[in-house]
Motif scaffolding. Structure first.
Motif, PDB file in Angstrom:
ATOM      1  N   THR A   5       2.958  85.534  83.071  1.00 27.07           N
ATOM      2  CA  THR A   5       4.298  85.589  82.490  1.00 27.07           C
ATOM      3  C   THR A   5       4.540  86.929  81.809  1.00 27.07           C
ATOM      4  O   THR A   5       3.646  87.476  81.160  1.00 27.07           O
ATOM      5  N   ASN A   6       5.736  87.441  81.960  1.00 22.97           N
ATOM      6  CA  ASN A   6       6.189  88.640  81.279  1.00 22.97           C
ATOM      7  C   ASN A   6       5.902  88.530  79.779  1.00 22.97           C
ATOM      8  O   ASN A   6       6.325  87.581  79.118  1.00 22.97           O
ATOM      9  N   GLY A   7       5.188  89.515  79.229  1.00 24.62           N
ATOM     10  CA  GLY A   7       4.807  89.458  77.833  1.00 24.62           C
ATOM     11  C   GLY A   7       5.929  89.687  76.843  1.00 24.62           C
ATOM     12  O   GLY A   7       5.726  89.526  75.635  1.00 24.62           O
ATOM     13  N   LEU A   8       7.123  90.029  77.324  1.00 25.99           N
ATOM     14  CA  LEU A   8       8.250  90.289  76.434  1.00 25.99           C
ATOM     15  C   LEU A   8       9.256  89.144  76.400  1.00 25.99           C
ATOM     16  O   LEU A   8      10.333  89.272  75.817  1.00 25.99           O
ATOM     17  N   ARG A  55      -7.120  90.399  86.026  1.00 26.37           N
ATOM     18  CA  ARG A  55      -6.621  91.181  84.890  1.00 26.37           C
ATOM     19  C   ARG A  55      -5.101  91.119  84.858  1.00 26.37           C
ATOM     20  O   ARG A  55      -4.444  91.374  85.869  1.00 26.37           O
ATOM     21  N   GLN A  56      -4.542  90.772  83.703  1.00 32.57           N
ATOM     22  CA  GLN A  56      -3.095  90.865  83.513  1.00 32.57           C
ATOM     23  C   GLN A  56      -2.804  92.026  82.584  1.00 32.57           C
ATOM     24  O   GLN A  56      -3.352  92.120  81.479  1.00 32.57           O
ATOM     25  N   ASN A  57      -1.905  92.902  83.034  1.00 34.74           N
ATOM     26  CA  ASN A  57      -1.536  94.062  82.234  1.00 34.74           C
ATOM     27  C   ASN A  57      -0.336  93.755  81.346  1.00 34.74           C
ATOM     28  O   ASN A  57       0.489  92.890  81.666  1.00 34.74           O
ATOM     29  N   PRO A  58      -0.206  94.463  80.221  1.00 33.54           N
ATOM     30  CA  PRO A  58       0.944  94.257  79.335  1.00 33.54           C
ATOM     31  C   PRO A  58       2.256  94.628  80.018  1.00 33.54           C
ATOM     32  O   PRO A  58       2.301  95.445  80.946  1.00 33.54           O
ATOM     33  N   THR A  59       3.335  94.026  79.535  1.00 32.17           N
ATOM     34  CA  THR A  59       4.683  94.388  79.957  1.00 32.17           C
ATOM     35  C   THR A  59       5.217  95.451  79.006  1.00 32.17           C
ATOM     36  O   THR A  59       5.160  95.280  77.790  1.00 32.17           O
ATOM     37  N   HIS A  60       5.723  96.527  79.574  1.00 30.24           N
ATOM     38  CA  HIS A  60       6.292  97.611  78.777  1.00 30.24           C
ATOM     39  C   HIS A  60       7.797  97.684  79.022  1.00 30.24           C
ATOM     40  O   HIS A  60       8.248  97.609  80.165  1.00 30.24           O
ATOM     41  N   ALA A  61       8.568  97.833  77.961  1.00 29.99           N
ATOM     42  CA  ALA A  61       9.997  98.081  78.072  1.00 29.99           C
ATOM     43  C   ALA A  61      10.251  99.572  77.895  1.00 29.99           C
ATOM     44  O   ALA A  61       9.473 100.276  77.237  1.00 29.99           O
ATOM     45  N   THR A  62      11.339 100.037  78.471  1.00 29.49           N
ATOM     46  CA  THR A  62      11.630 101.472  78.390  1.00 29.49           C
ATOM     47  C   THR A  62      12.006 101.906  76.978  1.00 29.49           C
ATOM     48  O   THR A  62      12.007 103.095  76.687  1.00 29.49           O
TER      49      THR A  62
END
Length: 264
Positions: free
Chosen positions: A115-118, A80-87
């Motif tokens: 890979t970072n989703g952002l 499982r890959q989780n989403p990348t969240h920005a502050t």
């Protein structure tokens, strides 16, 4: 396997593949996670949310960047890959590149790149800005019959793995702390670094390459570090695997999970 677990906006990406069971071996479960609350991301000035935790065999699957399970009892592997969240509220995800194969002794090789989703995905896969791991998971490879996990991982973020069997507390089989704990500069500076060996015998991965993929070994020796994708981490990129096919609906409310590649 619930991609919405712990996520309100953007679902995680979950892949699964069937393996031949090894009764009595239990499960190996682990994660790649960021210990800090937040870290400097990209573009410059953007801060990304970390997982804000330490090593924990009971961590929920959404409390990591990548979470994985090899269930030898039931014969299934899940990543499982989780989403990348920005502050600032931005969120994004790219599907991970994951390959799984198994030999006649029941050992499982898992290779993953996330890979970072952002950031654009090509930045991760061509410039080394990705979380990478390549493991040999042996159901009976450790002391006292405990499974072993050997291979290579990126120097960032932190990695953990545990062996779980019914009625027994989890046993740690993999643990590596991220390079920059507390400095919050990790992804940009540390992900492009070469991956490093983990486990009691990291050379098991090289032995696997030699035994089951000698053509890749020969090609890697001939090419050296010339191809663009080998500029960063030349011990990882020359040994690709096909991505897991996505599970498909079976028409009766369930899913069809494909079989892992068998190597001999």
């Amino acid at each position: 396997m619930d991609p919405q677990f712990g996520e309100e906006e953007t679902a995680a990406v979950v892949g699964a593949v069937r393996i031949n069971p090894t009764p009595g071996a239990g499960q190996i479960h682990g994660d790649a996670f960021i210990q800090d609350h937040d870290v400097l991301g990209a573009p410059p000035g953007m801060w990304h949310s970390g997982d804000n935790r330490g090593f924990d065999p009971n961590a929920a699957p959404d409390k990591s960047r990548v979470s994985m399970v090899v269930d030898f009892e039931n014969g299934v592997t899940v990543v499982r890959q989780n989403p990348t969240h920005a502050t600032n509220g931005d969120v994004g995800i790219h599907p991970p590149h994951v390959g799984v194969e198994q030999d006649v002794d029941g050992r499982v090789r898992m290779r993953l790149e996330a890979t970072n989703g952002l950031i654009p995905e090509f930045v991760g896969t061509t410039l080394g800005e990705s979380v990478r791991g390549d493991f040999i998971i042996d159901p009976h490879g450790g002391p006292h019959g405990v499974p072993s996990v050997d291979g290579k991982v990126t120097q960032y973020p932190s990695w953990e793995g545990y062996s779980s069997k019914p009625g027994q507390p989890p046993t740690t089989v993999l643990q590596r702390e991220q390079n920059d704990k507390g400095e919050k500069t990790g992804p940009g500076l540390n992900l492009p670094r070469d991956s490093v060996g983990v486990g009691q015998n990291p050379k098991k991965l090289d032995e696997w390459h030699q035994k089951y993929h000698p053509d890749q070994v020969d090609t890697a020796k001939a090419n050296g570090a010339n191809p663009v994708q080998q500029i960063h981490d030349p011990e990882f990129y020359p040994y690709p695997m096909p991505d897991l096919p996505a599970p498909t609906p079976d028409g009766h409310g369930g899913i069809v999970v494909p079989q892992a590649t068998q190597v001999r």
